[in-house]
Design a protein around this motif. Sequence first.
Motif, short mmCIF file in Angstrom:
data_model
loop_
_atom_site.label_atom_id
_atom_site.label_comp_id
_atom_site.label_asym_id
_atom_site.label_seq_id
_atom_site.Cartn_x
_atom_site.Cartn_y
_atom_site.Cartn_z
N THR A 145 5.86 -17.67 -34.89
CA THR A 145 7.05 -16.95 -35.33
C THR A 145 8.16 -17.09 -34.30
O THR A 145 7.90 -17.22 -33.09
CB THR A 145 6.74 -15.46 -35.55
OG1 THR A 145 7.96 -14.75 -35.85
CG2 THR A 145 6.10 -14.82 -34.33
N ASP A 146 9.41 -17.03 -34.77
CA ASP A 146 10.55 -17.04 -33.87
C ASP A 146 10.72 -15.70 -33.16
O ASP A 146 11.46 -15.60 -32.17
CB ASP A 146 11.83 -17.36 -34.65
CG ASP A 146 11.86 -18.78 -35.17
OD1 ASP A 146 11.18 -19.64 -34.57
OD2 ASP A 146 12.55 -19.02 -36.18
N LEU A 147 10.08 -14.66 -33.71
CA LEU A 147 10.15 -13.32 -33.12
C LEU A 147 8.72 -12.84 -32.84
O LEU A 147 8.10 -12.16 -33.67
CB LEU A 147 10.85 -12.35 -34.08
CG LEU A 147 12.34 -12.63 -34.34
CD1 LEU A 147 12.84 -11.75 -35.49
CD2 LEU A 147 13.17 -12.37 -33.08
N PRO A 148 8.15 -13.24 -31.70
CA PRO A 148 6.76 -12.87 -31.39
C PRO A 148 6.56 -11.35 -31.42
O PRO A 148 7.47 -10.57 -31.12
CB PRO A 148 6.57 -13.41 -29.97
CG PRO A 148 7.55 -14.53 -29.86
CD PRO A 148 8.75 -14.08 -30.65
N PHE A 149 5.35 -10.96 -31.81
CA PHE A 149 5.04 -9.53 -31.89
C PHE A 149 3.64 -9.28 -31.33
O PHE A 149 2.78 -10.16 -31.37
CB PHE A 149 5.17 -9.01 -33.32
CG PHE A 149 4.38 -9.77 -34.35
CD1 PHE A 149 3.04 -9.48 -34.58
CD2 PHE A 149 4.98 -10.76 -35.12
CE1 PHE A 149 2.31 -10.16 -35.54
CE2 PHE A 149 4.26 -11.46 -36.08
CZ PHE A 149 2.92 -11.16 -36.29
N ASP A 187 10.74 -14.21 -45.47
CA ASP A 187 9.57 -15.06 -45.67
C ASP A 187 9.07 -15.51 -44.30
O ASP A 187 9.27 -16.65 -43.87
CB ASP A 187 9.93 -16.27 -46.54
CG ASP A 187 8.71 -17.15 -46.85
OD1 ASP A 187 7.58 -16.68 -46.64
OD2 ASP A 187 8.92 -18.31 -47.28
N THR A 188 8.42 -14.58 -43.59
CA THR A 188 7.97 -14.82 -42.22
C THR A 188 6.60 -14.19 -42.00
O THR A 188 6.17 -13.31 -42.76
CB THR A 188 8.94 -14.21 -41.19
OG1 THR A 188 8.98 -12.78 -41.40
CG2 THR A 188 10.34 -14.78 -41.33
N ALA A 189 5.95 -14.63 -40.94
CA ALA A 189 4.69 -14.01 -40.54
C ALA A 189 4.91 -12.54 -40.18
O ALA A 189 4.06 -11.68 -40.46
CB ALA A 189 4.07 -14.76 -39.36
N ASN A 190 6.06 -12.24 -39.58
CA ASN A 190 6.37 -10.85 -39.23
C ASN A 190 6.34 -9.95 -40.46
O ASN A 190 5.77 -8.85 -40.44
CB ASN A 190 7.75 -10.76 -38.58
CG ASN A 190 7.85 -11.53 -37.29
OD1 ASN A 190 7.55 -12.72 -37.24
ND2 ASN A 190 8.28 -10.88 -36.22
#
Length: 311
Positions: A145-149, A187-190
């Motif tokens: 992801t472009d925004l790690p969590f 539409d992302t894993a987040n």
Amino acid sequence: MTRRVVSLLLVVATLAACSAADSDDDGDPAELPRSAAVTRLPGRVVDTLGVASFNVYRHLPRDEAMADALRLIGDRQVDVIGWQETRADYFPAVRRRLARQGWDTWQLWEPNGPFWLAVSWRRDQFELVDGSWTEVHGGAGKQQTDLPFPPRGYVVVTLRHRGSGRLLTVVDTHLNQGIETGDGFQDTANADRAKEHLRELADVWDAVPGDIVVGTGDFNFDFYDDYRARPDGGVWDTQHEHAASSYEILGLDGVEPTRGSRWIDYVWIADRTLRLRAKDPGSGQYVGHRSLDGYHSDHRPLVARIRWYER
């Protein structure tokens, strides 16, 4: 139409809904479906609580984070706080300072623990019964992801009210960032993980113990966007009929959004402990709510006042 005008319209719709308070119809999305019944109802009042939700923003300098925490606990309208983003170098110092000020805190600090979340309470009003952490999903790095969590889930903290012996349970959580488009999910894993998070959270309100069950959290999905569009798997779609946010009951008037446009910080009451009308079996009634300004964090604390009835 500006959001301020929308807020006023929502409040008007809330008051108009009082005449239909006994209806089971969810109503039109343009109207709030529940009444803002804030007048005192029959029955003995155990206490009137101030429940706050606050994302502390873990990248703050220590002195600013400490100032924010002390400002919040110095508000006599606040009795219980659900914190988010407490995985910060400064937060152990904040906890120690709160303890010297008469506050206790539950936070499971271990290598794989939920130190992103914590719950604090006034020691003279409550004592700890139990605390637990449940992980809903694992974290994701830059490869996914472009925004790690980080791993996400929720904490459940049960407190005993010293004056009555009754139990207050607090559910605190934090959903992934970067999940909404305004009308729905990205539409992302987040977003996929956030929908999983919301599905599991819906069942928590019905299962946890407590004479009154409240919730706090950063949901990273704007209340107005979610309520208007009601996307599949969204906050309203999953939590409705399990828990009611203060926005749903009281509208948005007088509550300034975080970052100028987003109502993403929530306070909840589980439906089974919610009281709107005299005949309701629940024990918790929203009295009012407000957002606080003057904080260094990129979030505004949201504080809901809740009247707690003996049932």
